[in-house]
Scaffold this active site. Structure first.
Site, PDB file in Angstrom:
ATOM      1  N   HIS A   1     -17.441  -2.862 -27.011  1.00  0.00           N
ATOM      2  CA  HIS A   1     -17.083  -2.418 -25.895  1.00  0.00           C
ATOM      3  C   HIS A   1     -16.311  -0.846 -26.195  1.00  0.00           C
ATOM      4  O   HIS A   1     -14.687  -0.293 -27.446  1.00  0.00           O
ATOM      5  CB  HIS A   1     -15.891  -2.941 -25.317  1.00  0.00           C
ATOM      6  CG  HIS A   1     -16.746  -3.959 -24.772  1.00  0.00           C
ATOM      7  ND1 HIS A   1     -17.131  -4.128 -23.195  1.00  0.00           N
ATOM      8  CD2 HIS A   1     -16.928  -5.308 -24.800  1.00  0.00           C
ATOM      9  CE1 HIS A   1     -17.328  -5.142 -23.025  1.00  0.00           C
ATOM     10  NE2 HIS A   1     -17.615  -5.854 -23.818  1.00  0.00           N
TER      11      HIS A   1
ATOM     12  N   HIS B   1     -21.596  -7.142 -29.707  1.00  0.00           N
ATOM     13  CA  HIS B   1     -21.356  -5.255 -29.664  1.00  0.00           C
ATOM     14  C   HIS B   1     -20.147  -4.986 -29.410  1.00  0.00           C
ATOM     15  O   HIS B   1     -18.777  -5.254 -28.879  1.00  0.00           O
ATOM     16  CB  HIS B   1     -21.702  -5.483 -28.164  1.00  0.00           C
ATOM     17  CG  HIS B   1     -21.723  -6.494 -26.800  1.00  0.00           C
ATOM     18  ND1 HIS B   1     -22.022  -7.700 -26.890  1.00  0.00           N
ATOM     19  CD2 HIS B   1     -20.210  -6.533 -25.624  1.00  0.00           C
ATOM     20  CE1 HIS B   1     -21.352  -8.763 -25.641  1.00  0.00           C
ATOM     21  NE2 HIS B   1     -19.818  -7.474 -24.974  1.00  0.00           N
TER      22      HIS B   1
END
Ligand code: 5GP
Length: 145
Positions: free
Chosen positions: A109, A107
């Site tokens: 951020h 992922h």
């Protein structure tokens, strides 16, 4: 150690992708999903994840999926900056527990940074659901406009 290993399809982001866990969604297409972080490091902390790649880290993901992830990350970074007007914005990605990774589905951020607020890396508290709802509505309007 945690840099290498098998992908766990029960990780929380995989559950969110399958609709088994809720999220404050900001964006979704066939390949990428973006939503607000539940334990935000700052106002507007957003996560961007690939939907099709069962990848734990940047070492596992195919280049095509990574490009799609980054395209959406850039678009959302622009929307967050336009809407929230931070003085800075961090775009970060951690690989392996010693590097700060806690969820093993790759992922990105996006963390808007505001002058004088410090650089918390991991938030200690869960965000207020009402605040997240308000922020989601605001950002969805920005993304749609
Ligand atoms: P990492 O430390 O792995 O780079 O980041 C994981 C991020 O996921 C953290 O910022 C954490 O706050 C966030 N997070 C953990 N569980 C959930 C969840 O159930 N929903 C959402 N939206 N974010 C989560």
């Amino acid at each position: 150690m945690s840099l290498h290993g098998d992908y766990d399809p029960q990780n929380i982001f995989a559950q969110i992708i399958r609709g088994e866990a809720p999220c404050y969604k900001l964006y979704e297409d066939d390949d990428v999903l973006a939503f607000l972080d539940l334990f935000p490091q700052s106002h507007g902390h957003t996560l961007v994840i690939p939907k099709r790649a069962a990848a734990r880290t940047i070492l596992d993901i195919d280049a095509d999926s990574l490009c799609k992830l980054m395209r959406v990350t850039q678009r959302l970074t622009q929307a967050l900056v336009d809407e929230l007007q931070p003085e800075g914005v961090q775009v970060a990605q951690f690989n392996g527990a010693p590097a700060g990774q806690t969820v093993f589905h790759i992922h990105m951020h996006i963390v808007p940074r505001f002058a004088g607020q410090g650089l918390a890396v991991h938030a200690s508290s869960k965000a207020d659901p009402l605040e997240l709802e308000k922020l989601q509505a605001r950002l969805l309007q920005r993304l749609g406009g």
